[in-house]
Design a protein around this motif. Sequence first.
Motif, PDB file in Angstrom:
ATOM      1  N   GLU A  90       0.836  -1.190   0.000  1.00  0.00           N
ATOM      2  CA  GLU A  90       0.000   0.000   0.000  1.00  0.00           C
ATOM      3  C   GLU A  90       0.880   1.252   0.000  1.00  0.00           C
ATOM      4  O   GLU A  90       0.533   2.265  -0.579  1.00  0.00           O
ATOM      5  CB  GLU A  90      -0.932  -0.022   1.215  1.00  0.00           C
ATOM      6  N   SER A  91       2.034   1.152   0.654  1.00  0.00           N
ATOM      7  CA  SER A  91       3.010   2.236   0.676  1.00  0.00           C
ATOM      8  C   SER A  91       4.402   1.603   0.745  1.00  0.00           C
ATOM      9  O   SER A  91       4.616   0.647   1.490  1.00  0.00           O
ATOM     10  CB  SER A  91       2.780   3.127   1.899  1.00  0.00           C
ATOM     11  N   THR A  92       5.334   2.152  -0.006  1.00  0.00           N
ATOM     12  CA  THR A  92       6.696   1.604   0.015  1.00  0.00           C
ATOM     13  C   THR A  92       7.554   2.252   1.103  1.00  0.00           C
ATOM     14  O   THR A  92       8.714   1.881   1.264  1.00  0.00           O
ATOM     15  CB  THR A  92       7.389   1.783  -1.349  1.00  0.00           C
ATOM     16  N   ASP A  93       7.011   3.209   1.837  1.00  0.00           N
ATOM     17  CA  ASP A  93       7.785   3.889   2.868  1.00  0.00           C
ATOM     18  C   ASP A  93       8.347   2.943   3.928  1.00  0.00           C
ATOM     19  O   ASP A  93       9.514   3.075   4.302  1.00  0.00           O
ATOM     20  CB  ASP A  93       6.953   4.993   3.530  1.00  0.00           C
ATOM     21  N   PRO A  94       7.573   1.995   4.468  1.00  0.00           N
ATOM     22  CA  PRO A  94       8.150   1.092   5.470  1.00  0.00           C
ATOM     23  C   PRO A  94       9.304   0.247   4.915  1.00  0.00           C
ATOM     24  O   PRO A  94      10.295   0.010   5.613  1.00  0.00           O
ATOM     25  CB  PRO A  94       6.981   0.200   5.880  1.00  0.00           C
ATOM     26  N   VAL A  95       9.186  -0.193   3.671  1.00  0.00           N
ATOM     27  CA  VAL A  95      10.262  -0.978   3.060  1.00  0.00           C
ATOM     28  C   VAL A  95      11.508  -0.112   2.917  1.00  0.00           C
ATOM     29  O   VAL A  95      12.619  -0.542   3.239  1.00  0.00           O
ATOM     30  CB  VAL A  95       9.827  -1.540   1.683  1.00  0.00           C
ATOM     31  N   ASP A  96      11.316   1.119   2.443  1.00  0.00           N
ATOM     32  CA  ASP A  96      12.440   2.052   2.306  1.00  0.00           C
ATOM     33  C   ASP A  96      13.093   2.320   3.658  1.00  0.00           C
ATOM     34  O   ASP A  96      14.321   2.349   3.778  1.00  0.00           O
ATOM     35  CB  ASP A  96      11.976   3.372   1.683  1.00  0.00           C
ATOM     36  N   LYS A  97      12.270   2.504   4.681  1.00  0.00           N
ATOM     37  CA  LYS A  97      12.787   2.782   6.026  1.00  0.00           C
ATOM     38  C   LYS A  97      13.612   1.605   6.552  1.00  0.00           C
ATOM     39  O   LYS A  97      14.708   1.784   7.078  1.00  0.00           O
ATOM     40  CB  LYS A  97      11.629   3.081   6.978  1.00  0.00           C
ATOM     41  N   PHE A  98      13.081   0.392   6.395  1.00  0.00           N
ATOM     42  CA  PHE A  98      13.772  -0.800   6.899  1.00  0.00           C
ATOM     43  C   PHE A  98      15.129  -0.975   6.219  1.00  0.00           C
ATOM     44  O   PHE A  98      16.145  -1.161   6.883  1.00  0.00           O
ATOM     45  CB  PHE A  98      12.896  -2.038   6.671  1.00  0.00           C
ATOM     46  N   PHE A  99      15.148  -0.907   4.905  1.00  0.00           N
ATOM     47  CA  PHE A  99      16.397  -1.144   4.196  1.00  0.00           C
ATOM     48  C   PHE A  99      17.335   0.060   4.246  1.00  0.00           C
ATOM     49  O   PHE A  99      18.545  -0.100   4.126  1.00  0.00           O
ATOM     50  CB  PHE A  99      16.121  -1.605   2.767  1.00  0.00           C
ATOM     51  N   SER A 100      16.798   1.246   4.460  1.00  0.00           N
ATOM     52  CA  SER A 100      17.668   2.410   4.659  1.00  0.00           C
ATOM     53  C   SER A 100      18.450   2.284   5.961  1.00  0.00           C
ATOM     54  O   SER A 100      19.621   2.654   6.032  1.00  0.00           O
ATOM     55  CB  SER A 100      16.846   3.698   4.661  1.00  0.00           C
ATOM     56  N   LYS A 101      17.788   1.753   6.990  1.00  0.00           N
ATOM     57  CA  LYS A 101      18.514   1.493   8.239  1.00  0.00           C
ATOM     58  C   LYS A 101      19.576   0.418   8.025  1.00  0.00           C
ATOM     59  O   LYS A 101      20.651   0.465   8.616  1.00  0.00           O
ATOM     60  CB  LYS A 101      17.559   1.058   9.352  1.00  0.00           C
ATOM     61  N   GLY A 102      19.279  -0.557   7.173  1.00  0.00           N
ATOM     62  CA  GLY A 102      20.281  -1.571   6.828  1.00  0.00           C
ATOM     63  C   GLY A 102      21.471  -0.963   6.121  1.00  0.00           C
ATOM     64  O   GLY A 102      22.628  -1.285   6.421  1.00  0.00           O
ATOM     65  N   TYR A 103      21.197  -0.061   5.169  1.00  0.00           N
ATOM     66  CA  TYR A 103      22.282   0.640   4.474  1.00  0.00           C
ATOM     67  C   TYR A 103      23.097   1.495   5.441  1.00  0.00           C
ATOM     68  O   TYR A 103      24.329   1.525   5.368  1.00  0.00           O
ATOM     69  CB  TYR A 103      21.725   1.545   3.369  1.00  0.00           C
ATOM     70  N   ALA A 104      22.421   2.199   6.336  1.00  0.00           N
ATOM     71  CA  ALA A 104      23.117   3.055   7.298  1.00  0.00           C
ATOM     72  C   ALA A 104      24.006   2.217   8.214  1.00  0.00           C
ATOM     73  O   ALA A 104      25.156   2.591   8.492  1.00  0.00           O
ATOM     74  CB  ALA A 104      22.110   3.857   8.114  1.00  0.00           C
ATOM     75  N   SER A 105      23.498   1.080   8.677  1.00  0.00           N
ATOM     76  CA  SER A 105      24.292   0.203   9.535  1.00  0.00           C
ATOM     77  C   SER A 105      25.507  -0.338   8.787  1.00  0.00           C
ATOM     78  O   SER A 105      26.610  -0.388   9.336  1.00  0.00           O
ATOM     79  CB  SER A 105      23.442  -0.959  10.033  1.00  0.00           C
ATOM     80  N   ALA A 106      25.299  -0.737   7.546  1.00  0.00           N
ATOM     81  CA  ALA A 106      26.418  -1.253   6.745  1.00  0.00           C
ATOM     82  C   ALA A 106      27.452  -0.158   6.496  1.00  0.00           C
ATOM     83  O   ALA A 106      28.658  -0.422   6.508  1.00  0.00           O
ATOM     84  CB  ALA A 106      25.896  -1.819   5.425  1.00  0.00           C
ATOM     85  N   SER A 107      26.983   1.068   6.290  1.00  0.00           N
ATOM     86  CA  SER A 107      27.914   2.185   6.068  1.00  0.00           C
ATOM     87  C   SER A 107      28.749   2.455   7.314  1.00  0.00           C
ATOM     88  O   SER A 107      29.965   2.655   7.229  1.00  0.00           O
ATOM     89  CB  SER A 107      27.139   3.449   5.696  1.00  0.00           C
ATOM     90  N   LEU A 108      28.106   2.475   8.470  1.00  0.00           N
ATOM     91  CA  LEU A 108      28.848   2.700   9.713  1.00  0.00           C
ATOM     92  C   LEU A 108      29.826   1.561   9.989  1.00  0.00           C
ATOM     93  O   LEU A 108      30.929   1.784  10.498  1.00  0.00           O
ATOM     94  CB  LEU A 108      27.884   2.881  10.876  1.00  0.00           C
ATOM     95  N   LEU A 109      29.426   0.341   9.656  1.00  0.00           N
ATOM     96  CA  LEU A 109      30.330  -0.790   9.811  1.00  0.00           C
ATOM     97  C   LEU A 109      31.525  -0.648   8.872  1.00  0.00           C
ATOM     98  O   LEU A 109      32.655  -0.982   9.234  1.00  0.00           O
ATOM     99  CB  LEU A 109      29.573  -2.090   9.535  1.00  0.00           C
TER     100      LEU A 109
END
Length: 178
Positions: A133-152
């Motif tokens: 219905e909205s792609t915002d939750p998917v974007d939010k979940f995987f954006s946090k994954g990207y942010a975590s990978a970047s910090l790592l």
Amino acid sequence: MAPPPPAPPSVTLRTVLLLLRVLTAAFLVITVVLISTNTVTLEVLRTSIKMRFNDVYAYRYMLSAAVIGLLYAVVQLFITISQFATGITHPLSYQFNFYGDKIISYLLATGSAAGFGVSKDLKDTYLALIEFESTDPVDKFFSKGYASASLLLFAFVSLAVLSVFSSLALSKRPIQVS
């Protein structure tokens, strides 16, 4: 007759090493907090699905790598602060720094790579296969994954720089003959 002990590193070099250790620990703390709180509720055809970081194996590996790296960073912080305060370096600390920095930096690099890869692949797959219905939750979940990978990845880079310094320190250390 034994050779004279090596000259201690300059205060500025020891300060840089301490700051790099603190920076590594800070990146890892933020990574652990960010990835462990990564939860989202997806709405698919009027059904709610709760997605957590531990539903994705690569995110579990990323968290494990970050936690192991954080434990190592905290131990190294205590050792570095102790050496900075006393000016005394234990003879085995050269090997511990050398091998520990190498092993943990590779662990962080593989954790970061796993996080980047799974975030890209799963996000594309979820968006292509499932009608949201909205792609915002998917974007939010995987954006946090990207942010975590970047910090790592940033933690890996700072630990890799420390690894170069530990390699130099080990090579400059005189060989003790019994």
